[in-house]
Design a protein around this motif. Structure first.
Motif, PDB file in Angstrom:
ATOM      1  N   THR A  13      63.892  -0.369  19.291  1.00  0.00           N
ATOM      2  CA  THR A  13      64.456   0.913  18.835  1.00  0.00           C
ATOM      3  C   THR A  13      63.933   2.106  19.630  1.00  0.00           C
ATOM      4  O   THR A  13      64.364   3.238  19.418  1.00  0.00           O
ATOM      5  CB  THR A  13      64.112   1.156  17.358  1.00  0.00           C
ATOM      6  OG1 THR A  13      62.681   1.321  17.237  1.00  0.00           O
ATOM      7  CG2 THR A  13      64.552  -0.005  16.480  1.00  0.00           C
ATOM      8  N   SER A  16      66.464   4.320  21.196  1.00  0.00           N
ATOM      9  CA  SER A  16      67.636   4.663  20.381  1.00  0.00           C
ATOM     10  C   SER A  16      67.859   6.176  20.384  1.00  0.00           C
ATOM     11  O   SER A  16      66.961   6.956  20.710  1.00  0.00           O
ATOM     12  CB  SER A  16      67.408   4.189  18.949  1.00  0.00           C
ATOM     13  OG  SER A  16      66.278   4.855  18.404  1.00  0.00           O
ATOM     14  N   VAL A  72      74.880   1.464   6.940  1.00  0.00           N
ATOM     15  CA  VAL A  72      74.882   1.226   8.392  1.00  0.00           C
ATOM     16  C   VAL A  72      76.157   0.471   8.760  1.00  0.00           C
ATOM     17  O   VAL A  72      76.857   0.809   9.710  1.00  0.00           O
ATOM     18  CB  VAL A  72      73.626   0.435   8.822  1.00  0.00           C
ATOM     19  CG1 VAL A  72      73.625   0.192  10.332  1.00  0.00           C
ATOM     20  CG2 VAL A  72      72.365   1.177   8.401  1.00  0.00           C
ATOM     21  N   ASP A  78      73.304   6.089  12.891  1.00  0.00           N
ATOM     22  CA  ASP A  78      72.326   5.747  13.922  1.00  0.00           C
ATOM     23  C   ASP A  78      70.953   5.366  13.364  1.00  0.00           C
ATOM     24  O   ASP A  78      70.028   5.128  14.141  1.00  0.00           O
ATOM     25  CB  ASP A  78      72.170   6.911  14.902  1.00  0.00           C
ATOM     26  CG  ASP A  78      73.451   7.156  15.680  1.00  0.00           C
ATOM     27  OD1 ASP A  78      73.749   6.360  16.584  1.00  0.00           O
ATOM     28  OD2 ASP A  78      74.179   8.120  15.352  1.00  0.00           O
ATOM     29  N   THR A 145      68.867  -0.647  15.878  1.00  0.00           N
ATOM     30  CA  THR A 145      68.992   0.522  14.989  1.00  0.00           C
ATOM     31  C   THR A 145      67.665   0.771  14.260  1.00  0.00           C
ATOM     32  O   THR A 145      67.146  -0.134  13.610  1.00  0.00           O
ATOM     33  CB  THR A 145      70.119   0.289  13.959  1.00  0.00           C
ATOM     34  OG1 THR A 145      71.326  -0.003  14.669  1.00  0.00           O
ATOM     35  CG2 THR A 145      70.317   1.507  13.071  1.00  0.00           C
TER      36      THR A 145
END
Ligand code: CP3
Length: 358
Positions: A13, A16, A72, A78, A145
């Motif tokens: 992540t 991200s 999600v 996000d 995520t």
């Protein structure tokens, strides 16, 4: 240092949108998630929750995992935020409390003196093993995520413990703060210890960012906030400093204390809808990101109004080093989830402004 011991977010992540924005790095699209995205606005949530009391749902790792993933899957946000509640660690540690539907947290024996403070349980990771289990499972399900862990700030938690439940004016809370500073500081220090340790459990199990909810701090005079509250919130953030995950600090109606909140040792400052983000950016520390701030009631407006205001929030957010799109407070229960999905789609369709121009 072996990878498992290296501080920082779960590696998958680290790059991200949420984490890049929190660090003030460039993003292809703005990250977007919604406070209270897992909840009553979703039919799939109401189905899973049917007949299961709120706190029981929070204590079952299978339900926590499923409910956390629902928004999600549905909205393509996000980030996930752990399905839990700010009073959950207190409940798990043995404090006699309940969450009453339509009311909020209700405490059986309010905490108003030194003896009651001393009788509060100390944090014990074994009591929240189900949270670590759910976070672990979520981390593997979520892949790239990020999962946001959270806790209640000492002031907001203290307000429930002292009042015995939700309150409009927090009169008993403020009376104790001024009349019994030693009891006050002992109580907030205890709560800071619990919230800090609870955040650590979540990050060590795989959460990639943390948010501290000081929902009711905006009701304080700035001088009272600075003297009697801020040091305790700063202590919570200090507890997770070495874990090197972004720390988000949020409250409601905090315009007058935003500068103070930004000095608690955080990377991201959550802003409600009362302060435009370019104005908020001028009140926080250089290099910090903002999170917010579409009015949650705006989802009931015609789409052209929602679209115009969403674009305005995106434009103003460019005044800060980074911007995480969100509502200014939690999703209201009657919200049409399709409108939330459409907002996510809109934010993801927009070019990220590189600077704010009036
Ligand atoms: O954001 C998310 O999706 C994660 C879930 C989350 C919940 N509570 C689930 C919940 C989070 C982050 C919280 C934090 C929380 N809880 C705060 C701080 C955030 C804020 O809104 O300012 C506060 C003040 C609480 C205390 C609390 N718990 C209140 C005021 C209520 C509402 C009571 C009601 O029924 O109106 C709760 C219950 C609660 N927490 C619900 C959810 C989904 C509703 C319970 C239900 O679905 O039956």
């Amino acid at each position: 240092m072996p990878d498992a011991l290296r501080p920082g977010p779960r590696p998958a992540t680290a790059d991200s949108r949420l984490l890049r924005a929190a660090r003030g790095e460039q993003v292809d699209r703005l990250p977007v998630w919604f406070m209270r995205q897992a909840g009553r606005s979703l039919p799939e949530y109401r189905k899973v929750r049917a007949g299961v009391p709120m706190l029981e749902a929070c204590m079952r790792a299978d339900l926590v995992t499923e409910i956390t993933l629902q928004p999600v899957r549905r909205h393509g946000v996000d980030a996930a935020i752990l399905f839990s509640d700010i009073v959950l660690p207190l409940k798990a540690l043995g404090v006699d409390l309940d969450i009453v539907s339509g009311v909020g947290p209700v405490i059986a024996k309010p905490v108003r003196d030194q003896a009651a403070v001393e009788a509060l349980p100390r944090f014990d990771p074994a009591a929240v093993g189900f949270v670590a289990e759910a976070v672990n499972e979520l981390a593997s399900e979520l892949g790239r995520t990020p999962l946001i862990g959270f806790a209640g700030a000492p002031y907001t938690l203290a307000s429930y413990l002292i009042e015995g439940g939700p309150s409009k004016d927090h009169a008993k809370t403020k009376a104790l703060m001024h009349a019994e500073p030693a009891v006050w500081n002992a109580l907030l220090a205890r709560l800071a210890e619990i919230s800090g340790a609870f955040l650590r459990v979540q990050v060590e199990a795989g959460a990639s960012a943390v948010q501290l909810f000081d929902s009711w701090a905006g009701g304080l005079a700035p001088d009272d906030y600075r003297r009697h509250v801020l040091p305790h919130s700063a202590a919570v953030f200090q507890t997770v400093a070495d874990l090197a995950v972004p720390r988000i600090h949020f409250g409601v109606a905090t315009g007058e204390i935003l500068t103070d909140m930004s000095s608690a040792g955080v990377e991201v400052v959550g802003v409600d809808w009362r302060v435009p983000l370019d104005e908020a950016a001028a009140r926080i520390q250089p290099g910090q990101a903002v999170q917010g701030n579409l009015d949650p009631a705006l989802v009931f407006a015609p789409w052209d109004v929602i679209e115009a205001q969403t674009r305005d929030v995106v434009r103003r957010g460019a005044a800060a080093a980074g911007h995480i799109f969100n509502l200014g407070h939690g999703v209201l229960p009657d919200t049409d989830p399709d409108v939330l999905s459409r907002i996510v789609e809109l934010v993801h369709s927009l070019d990220v402004p590189t600077e704010f121009s009036r």
